[in-house]
Design a protein around this motif. Structure first.
Motif, short mmCIF file in Angstrom:
data_model
loop_
_atom_site.label_atom_id
_atom_site.label_comp_id
_atom_site.label_asym_id
_atom_site.label_seq_id
_atom_site.Cartn_x
_atom_site.Cartn_y
_atom_site.Cartn_z
N ASP A 101 -5.25 12.75 -35.86
CA ASP A 101 -6.63 12.90 -36.10
C ASP A 101 -7.18 11.66 -35.76
O ASP A 101 -8.41 11.63 -34.99
CB ASP A 101 -7.13 13.39 -37.44
CG ASP A 101 -6.61 14.83 -37.59
OD1 ASP A 101 -6.13 15.55 -36.82
OD2 ASP A 101 -6.85 15.11 -38.95
N MET A 102 -6.83 10.21 -36.33
CA MET A 102 -7.35 8.99 -35.79
C MET A 102 -7.33 8.98 -34.34
O MET A 102 -8.19 8.24 -34.11
CB MET A 102 -6.66 7.93 -36.83
CG MET A 102 -6.98 8.11 -38.16
SD MET A 102 -6.00 6.77 -39.25
CE MET A 102 -6.04 5.57 -38.15
N ILE A 104 -7.37 11.02 -31.93
CA ILE A 104 -8.52 11.81 -31.45
C ILE A 104 -9.90 11.25 -31.45
O ILE A 104 -10.75 11.05 -30.50
CB ILE A 104 -8.36 13.48 -31.74
CG1 ILE A 104 -7.17 13.88 -31.50
CG2 ILE A 104 -9.49 14.03 -31.38
CD1 ILE A 104 -6.76 15.21 -31.81
N ASN A 105 -10.14 10.80 -32.95
CA ASN A 105 -11.32 10.25 -33.15
C ASN A 105 -11.76 8.91 -32.34
O ASN A 105 -12.80 8.68 -32.13
CB ASN A 105 -11.46 10.12 -34.72
CG ASN A 105 -11.51 11.42 -35.58
OD1 ASN A 105 -12.10 12.29 -34.84
ND2 ASN A 105 -11.28 11.62 -36.63
N ASN A 106 -10.55 8.13 -32.41
CA ASN A 106 -10.73 6.83 -31.78
C ASN A 106 -10.47 6.95 -30.15
O ASN A 106 -10.57 5.88 -29.61
CB ASN A 106 -9.77 5.79 -32.51
CG ASN A 106 -9.99 5.58 -33.76
OD1 ASN A 106 -11.35 5.89 -34.14
ND2 ASN A 106 -9.02 5.28 -34.58
N GLN A 109 -14.39 8.99 -25.82
CA GLN A 109 -15.28 10.05 -25.65
C GLN A 109 -16.50 9.87 -24.97
O GLN A 109 -17.52 8.91 -25.59
CB GLN A 109 -15.48 10.76 -27.04
CG GLN A 109 -14.14 11.25 -28.10
CD GLN A 109 -14.51 11.40 -29.15
OE1 GLN A 109 -15.71 11.42 -29.65
NE2 GLN A 109 -13.35 11.88 -29.81
#
Length: 140
Positions: A101-102, A104-106, A109
């Protein structure tokens, strides 16, 4: 009542009988109960058992380290505190999910995505002239 006199043997015999009776009625049940309680108490491990337990703990900590490294989670080695394999498996699953998850979030984007520019609009419509005009900056 008349004064009675007892010989030393009679006194000793009476004391021995009283002592024997006391041992049967009072002392034996207490000793039996004490033995039962002692049997229920945890026994102090021997030095060999303590050494074996320490070796098992060291081996398990090495296993924890290897499992974390195999899953790319070695940076969490200082905070992972598990005592059995089931706990290790659950912890690795949770840390892997958090780590993914980290990531993906980092990850990158883009925030300034272009809308449809003139070239894309012309291309979708099959307008070749419009595509060329948009490339060279001609206005229609």
């Amino acid at each position: 009542m008349a004064d009675q006199t007892f010989s030393q043997e009679q006194v000793d015999e009476q004391i021995a009988n009283a002592k024997k009776e006391w041992q049967e009625k009072e002392l034996k049940p207490l000793q039996t109960e004490l033995d039962e309680v002692k049997g229920k108490l945890p026994k102090e491990p021997t030095d060999a058992e303590k050494a074996l337990q320490q070796k098992e703990n060291e081996l398990f900590q090495k296993q924890v380290s290897v499992e974390l490294k195999a899953n790319g989670l070695e940076q969490f080695a200082d905070v992972v505190n598990v005592s059995n394999e089931e706990g290790l498996t659950k912890t690795i699953e949770q840390l892997t999910k958090i780590n993914n998850d980290m990531k993906i979030n980092n990850s990158y984007q883009p925030t300034d995505t272009k809308g449809n520019d003139a070239y894309d609009v012309a291309k979708k419509q099959g307008d070749h002239k419009g595509m060329v005009k948009s490339i060279f900056g001609f206005k229609s």
